[in-house]
Design an enzyme around this catalytic site. Sequence first.
Site, PDB file in Angstrom:
ATOM      1  N   ARG A   1      -3.291 -10.439   5.045  1.00 43.55           N
ATOM      2  CA  ARG A   1      -3.892 -10.408   3.708  1.00 43.55           C
ATOM      3  C   ARG A   1      -2.858  -9.815   2.756  1.00 43.55           C
ATOM      4  NH1 ARG A   1      -6.662  -6.777   0.419  1.00 43.55           N
ATOM      5  NH2 ARG A   1      -8.355  -7.683  -0.842  1.00 43.55           N
TER       6      ARG A   1
ATOM      7  N   LYS B   1       0.812  -1.217   0.000  1.00 43.49           N
ATOM      8  CA  LYS B   1       0.000   0.000   0.000  1.00 43.49           C
ATOM      9  C   LYS B   1       0.845   1.267   0.000  1.00 43.49           C
ATOM     10  CE  LYS B   1      -4.355  -1.800   1.818  1.00 43.49           C
ATOM     11  NZ  LYS B   1      -5.358  -1.758   2.885  1.00 43.49           N
TER      12      LYS B   1
END
Length: 284
Positions: free
Chosen positions: A265, A231
């Site tokens: 995840r 991210k």
Amino acid sequence: MAKDTVFRKKATLNAGGRVLDLGKPQVMGIINLTPDSFFAGSRKPALGDALQQAGQMLADGAALLDLGAYSSRPGATDIDVQEETDRLLPVVEAIVKTYPDAVLSIDTFRAGVAEAAIKAGAHIINDISGGQLDEQMFNTVARLQVPYILMHMKGTPQNMTQQAQYDDVFSEVFDYFVQRYTELKLLGVHDVLLDPGFGFAKTAEHSYTLINRLQEFAMLKLPVLVGISRKRMIYGLLGTTAADALNGTTVLNTIALGKGANILRVHDVKPAVEAVKLWQSVNG
């Protein structure tokens, strides 16, 4: 502290009769059935590519696969229910047929899409909106009696960047979990996992604050999922790109494990599985 509190959390997850031991951290592999997800390497809109990715992730040690057909990156294009369903269901059906023991999570905030996927053989609903973008979601989860991943987000993927304002980000996310989980319990939903929603209506500073205090979510006695893979909070700080953010992802995942994360995840399953093994060898 994290090691002691983990064992007071709910330690198992029942996914369609498959019991996952969350006392040991597990890895969830991301399969994006979209042409526009933020990390280009994760885009698998073609059925054959998605099926091949599923097989590779399972071989690499993924305990769960998370399938998403709606891009939730900041400013992503909104698509209708039919397009999301058309992207998703053929892949769910193909994975269920090819890998019948695989545990499938469905990344959607739409109750109708979630229900169709569960009926096609999926097991878990992963809702970025925590039921806020579809008022039927909580009732649908209760009726289907499937595990539910409750994530924190404000606004929508299209406007969430403008919603990243908090007096105290940890307290607001914690209180949100208390409120939403109470609503779920009243409906008869008890198999709930928490996702702080790193990067969703949060600046990098907000997200790092949440990682720093991640162990405090153990007070809710629910499993915690951490989704920070590649991210902007990583590559923005390092001045690189999502394509170069694997090392940073592994570092933060390892820190999250030490603070009680139950599920990682990730886009890259093998490095995450290795991180879990190494972390366990240190912590016993």
